[in-house]
Design an enzyme around this catalytic site. Structure first.
Site, short mmCIF file in Angstrom:
data_model
loop_
_atom_site.label_atom_id
_atom_site.label_comp_id
_atom_site.label_asym_id
_atom_site.label_seq_id
_atom_site.Cartn_x
_atom_site.Cartn_y
_atom_site.Cartn_z
N HIS A 160 0.97 -1.37 -0.15
CA HIS A 160 0.04 0.07 -0.01
C HIS A 160 0.97 1.19 0.07
O HIS A 160 0.25 2.27 0.42
CB HIS A 160 -0.88 -0.22 1.17
N SER A 281 15.57 21.23 -15.89
CA SER A 281 14.52 22.09 -16.29
C SER A 281 14.86 23.45 -16.72
O SER A 281 16.00 24.02 -16.62
CB SER A 281 13.69 22.32 -14.95
N LYS A 287 16.64 21.39 -10.68
CA LYS A 287 15.93 19.99 -11.14
C LYS A 287 16.86 19.19 -11.59
O LYS A 287 17.78 19.63 -12.49
CB LYS A 287 14.75 20.51 -11.98
N GLU A 294 10.12 8.17 -16.17
CA GLU A 294 8.95 8.77 -16.54
C GLU A 294 8.38 8.06 -17.92
O GLU A 294 7.21 7.67 -18.00
CB GLU A 294 8.55 9.95 -16.48
#
Ligand code: ARG
Length: 459
Positions: A160, A281, A287, A294
């Site tokens: 979970h 970024s 970043k 992804e």
């Protein structure tokens, strides 16, 4: 008679409309199959000469012409004609320009058996290359797991997405090795069903000519020959099988991708991505983004879409060949390319991943994640598990409510005591979960040996 100069214009008065050509032509995507198409033509004409349908000199001329066509295509010098509807038309048209004998290439053959054979050959090649790159991915994950095992790295295992029980990092990585090994098994099984030659089925019902499909199959290296010409030209199960294999791989890649996204976040901080496999970024200078992970997560969508789309295309199709089946190629090529790109990038990313041992262990070392081990401690003393669970749950609750350390409560509990507090020491609990296939040191050592054997047997 129409002057459109298609393979089939003899029966027509008018030329095909531009709109039809744009919808109907498959050349833009099926030219990728030129090697397989030419290989099929070579095998076919050799067989025609064996059965007396081609003279030896005609065979030599056609084979030489096919060599020229192939070289032109390989070198990018092939001049496509406006009438080239698909790769089959283009090869035959050009071969016939080179030698008039090529007008016999299509003897006893239809584009229906030809295209099905081409797609099978393409699929076989793709399967072999996918098995290889998935093997490299497993090798890289396994090497990381072996390093992690030697270094004794551990992290919280989750259910979970809540910390559940600590596990060796090797155990966690090992789970992905098994997933990708199953993907390889699935591809091997799909390969067996794809490895069937269908050239010789004709348009749908075979032919009156004395052709020999078994000889063609043999020349092309297929293991089996079709049994039913109707099935041969209309069966695309092997495409759906491969799309399914690639969808499952896509799901596995997406799960691994998501783990890496989580692990690379400041919240987890379990891994550091190599600069070569991260992006920045344009606006936020701090970043470092896990784009590879992804995209591995995101690509599953199109892989599943290609599978479900193609299944829908086939649903309700009457026997035998219908032009709908031309829709097999784009999803097939797209899924193969997508998985290849993703697996190769992900392999590089995993290989260069640095694990942050301190963050992982400090997340895993909270006293409360050892709660199950405390219950097991009581079970070993003969306490029924349900009772043991309730005793430990009571102590956990007391420590949460009263702010007291669980170890203090355990140490002073009559059935637990100092021996049990040992289990709460950092790095102790995870290593002892050594039941079969478990996450403890000894069980993981056995698992890694089994994985190593499997992976070494791949090459
Ligand atoms: N381009 C077609 C395909 O991909 C080749 C077969 C054409 N057959 C036909 N009867 N028109 O399926």
């Amino acid at each position: 008679m129409a002057d459109g100069n298609t393979l089939w214009h003899g029966r027509f008065d008018g030329d095909p409309s531009q709109a039809l050509r744009e919808l109907n032509d498959s050349l833009p995507f099926d030219q990728r199959m030129f090697r397989e198409d030419i290989a099929g033509s070579r095998a076919h004409v050799e067989m025609l000469s064996e059965v007396g349908l081609l003279e030896q000199d005609e065979l030599s001329e056609i084979l030489a012409a096919l060599d020229v066509v192939e070289n032109e295509m390989l070198e990018g010098k092939f001049e496509w004609a406006p009438t080239d509807e698909d790769i089959h038309t283009a090869v035959e048209r050009r071969a016939t320009e080179i030698t008039a004998a090529a007008a016999k290439i299509h003897t006893g053959r239809s584009r229906n058996d030809q295209v099905a054979n081409d797609v099978r050959l393409v699929a076989l090649g793709e399967i072999d290359s996918l098995i290889e790159i998935l093997g490299s991915l497993v090798e890289v994950i396994l090497s990381q797991a072996e390093d992690a095992h030697r270094a004794g790295l551990y992290l919280p295992g989750y259910t979970h997405l809540q910390r559940a029980q600590p596990v060796g990092l090797a155990h966690h990585l090992g789970a992905y090795c098994w997933m990708f090994l199953r993907d390889i098994d699935r591809l091997v099984e799909t390969r067996r069903r794809t490895d069937v030659s269908v050239l010789g089925a004709g348009a749908l019902a075979g032919t009156t000519l004395p052709i020999n499909p078994a000889s063609v199959a043999d020349k092309l290296g297929f293991s089996e020959v079709f049994n039913n010409s109707l099935d041969a030209v209309s069966d695309r199960d092997f495409v759906a099988d491969l799309l399914y294999c690639l969808s499952v791989s896509g799901v596995h890649l997406s799960r691994l991708g998501e783990e890496v996204c989580l692990w690379a976040s400041s919240e987890f901080n379990f891994v550091e991505l190599d600069d070569a496999f991260a992006t920045g970024s344009s606006m936020m200078p701090q970043k470092k983004n896990p784009d590879v992970a992804e995209l591995a997560r995101g690509k599953a969508g199109r892989l599943i879409g290609n599978l479900t789309g193609f299944l829908a295309t086939q649903k309700g199709l009457p026997l035998t060949y219908n032009k709908d089946l031309q829709e097999d190629k784009e999803p097939l090529f797209d899924s193969c390319d997508t998985v290849r790109l993703t697996v190769v990038a992900l392999t590089g990313m995993i290989e260069s991943l640095k694990f942050n041992a301190d963050s992982m262990s400090s997340s895993a070392d909270s006293e409360h994640v050892a709660a199950t081990d405390l219950a097991d401690f009581l079970v070993k003393k003969g306490v029924p598990f349900r009772e043991a669970h309730s005793v430990v749950a009571g102590l956990v609750r007391e420590s949460l409510d009263g702010g007291e350390q669980l170890s203090e409560l355990v140490g002073s509990h009559p059935d637990l005591g100092p021996e049990a507090t040992e289990l709460l020491q950092p790095g102790v609990g995870w290593s002892q979960r050594n039941s079969h296939g478990g996450g403890g040191v000894a069980a993981v050592a056995e698992q890694l040996a089994a994985l190593r054997e499997r992976v070494d047997a791949l090459s």
